[in-house]
Design a protein around this motif. Structure first.
Motif, PDB file in Angstrom:
ATOM      1  N   ASP A  27       8.167  -8.759  -6.339  1.00 18.17           N
ATOM      2  CA  ASP A  27       7.079  -8.598  -7.317  1.00 18.17           C
ATOM      3  C   ASP A  27       5.738  -8.444  -6.609  1.00 18.17           C
ATOM      4  O   ASP A  27       4.927  -7.584  -6.971  1.00 18.17           O
ATOM      5  CB  ASP A  27       7.015  -9.802  -8.267  1.00 18.17           C
ATOM      6  CG  ASP A  27       8.157  -9.829  -9.265  1.00 18.17           C
ATOM      7  OD1 ASP A  27       8.810  -8.773  -9.459  1.00 18.17           O
ATOM      8  OD2 ASP A  27       8.395 -10.905  -9.848  1.00 18.17           O
ATOM      9  N   LEU A  28       5.502  -9.250  -5.592  1.00 21.31           N
ATOM     10  CA  LEU A  28       4.251  -9.170  -4.853  1.00 21.31           C
ATOM     11  C   LEU A  28       4.129  -7.847  -4.105  1.00 21.31           C
ATOM     12  O   LEU A  28       3.071  -7.222  -4.099  1.00 21.31           O
ATOM     13  CB  LEU A  28       4.148 -10.344  -3.878  1.00 21.31           C
ATOM     14  CG  LEU A  28       2.831 -10.486  -3.133  1.00 21.31           C
ATOM     15  CD1 LEU A  28       1.663 -10.622  -4.106  1.00 21.31           C
ATOM     16  CD2 LEU A  28       2.889 -11.667  -2.193  1.00 21.31           C
ATOM     17  N   ALA A  29       5.221  -7.376  -3.506  1.00 21.54           N
ATOM     18  CA  ALA A  29       5.205  -6.085  -2.805  1.00 21.54           C
ATOM     19  C   ALA A  29       4.906  -4.949  -3.778  1.00 21.54           C
ATOM     20  O   ALA A  29       4.142  -4.035  -3.452  1.00 21.54           O
ATOM     21  CB  ALA A  29       6.533  -5.856  -2.098  1.00 21.54           C
ATOM     22  N   ARG A  30       5.473  -5.017  -4.963  1.00 21.24           N
ATOM     23  CA  ARG A  30       5.195  -3.982  -5.981  1.00 21.24           C
ATOM     24  C   ARG A  30       3.726  -4.015  -6.404  1.00 21.24           C
ATOM     25  O   ARG A  30       3.091  -2.974  -6.563  1.00 21.24           O
ATOM     26  CB  ARG A  30       6.107  -4.173  -7.182  1.00 21.24           C
ATOM     27  CG  ARG A  30       7.531  -3.795  -6.906  1.00 21.24           C
ATOM     28  CD  ARG A  30       8.399  -3.914  -8.156  1.00 21.24           C
ATOM     29  NE  ARG A  30       9.771  -3.641  -7.830  1.00 21.24           N
ATOM     30  CZ  ARG A  30      10.751  -4.540  -7.874  1.00 21.24           C
ATOM     31  NH1 ARG A  30      10.506  -5.771  -8.272  1.00 21.24           N
ATOM     32  NH2 ARG A  30      11.983  -4.209  -7.546  1.00 21.24           N
ATOM     33  N   LEU A  31       3.182  -5.204  -6.570  1.00 21.04           N
ATOM     34  CA  LEU A  31       1.779  -5.340  -6.941  1.00 21.04           C
ATOM     35  C   LEU A  31       0.874  -4.781  -5.845  1.00 21.04           C
ATOM     36  O   LEU A  31      -0.058  -4.031  -6.113  1.00 21.04           O
ATOM     37  CB  LEU A  31       1.449  -6.814  -7.205  1.00 21.04           C
ATOM     38  CG  LEU A  31       0.011  -7.136  -7.578  1.00 21.04           C
ATOM     39  CD1 LEU A  31      -0.339  -6.497  -8.919  1.00 21.04           C
ATOM     40  CD2 LEU A  31      -0.186  -8.627  -7.637  1.00 21.04           C
ATOM     41  N   TYR A  32       1.148  -5.121  -4.608  1.00 22.18           N
ATOM     42  CA  TYR A  32       0.356  -4.629  -3.479  1.00 22.18           C
ATOM     43  C   TYR A  32       0.430  -3.113  -3.365  1.00 22.18           C
ATOM     44  O   TYR A  32      -0.545  -2.474  -3.005  1.00 22.18           O
ATOM     45  CB  TYR A  32       0.850  -5.255  -2.173  1.00 22.18           C
ATOM     46  CG  TYR A  32       0.091  -6.490  -1.753  1.00 22.18           C
ATOM     47  CD1 TYR A  32      -0.416  -6.597  -0.473  1.00 22.18           C
ATOM     48  CD2 TYR A  32      -0.108  -7.550  -2.625  1.00 22.18           C
ATOM     49  CE1 TYR A  32      -1.100  -7.727  -0.064  1.00 22.18           C
ATOM     50  CE2 TYR A  32      -0.786  -8.681  -2.238  1.00 22.18           C
ATOM     51  CZ  TYR A  32      -1.290  -8.770  -0.953  1.00 22.18           C
ATOM     52  OH  TYR A  32      -1.964  -9.884  -0.561  1.00 22.18           O
ATOM     53  N   SER A  33       1.590  -2.536  -3.654  1.00 20.58           N
ATOM     54  CA  SER A  33       1.749  -1.088  -3.481  1.00 20.58           C
ATOM     55  C   SER A  33       0.954  -0.274  -4.497  1.00 20.58           C
ATOM     56  O   SER A  33       0.766   0.919  -4.325  1.00 20.58           O
ATOM     57  CB  SER A  33       3.224  -0.696  -3.540  1.00 20.58           C
ATOM     58  OG  SER A  33       3.731  -0.838  -4.856  1.00 20.58           O
TER      59      SER A  33
END
Length: 54
Positions: A27-33
Motif C-alpha cells: 500500500d505504501l509503495a503504491r502511494l509513493y508511486s
C-alpha cells in the motif's frame, strides 16, 4: 522487494505479522508511486570519492 518499506517487509518475513506487514508495504509503495515529489526517491545510495594525488 523494493520500495519505501522494503526493510520492514524483509524484517517481518517468516514472522506472524508477515502478511499484514507485506500488505502495508505494498500500500505504501503504491502511494509513493503516485506522488510526483517522491518518484525519484530511492533507498539506494550512490557515492563518488576521489583520492588526492600524492
Amino acid at each position: 522487494m523494493e520500495g519505501p518499506a522494503w526493510s520492514a517487509a524483509e524484517a517481518a518475513a517468516g514472522g506472524p505479522a508477515q502478511d499484514a506487514v507485506f500488505a502495508a508495504a505494498l500500500d505504501l509503495a503504491r502511494l509513493y508511486s503516485t506522488e510526483p515529489a517522491l518518484i525519484g526517491a530511492s533507498a539506494h545510495l550512490l557515492a563518488v570519492g576521489r583520492v588526492p594525488p600524492r
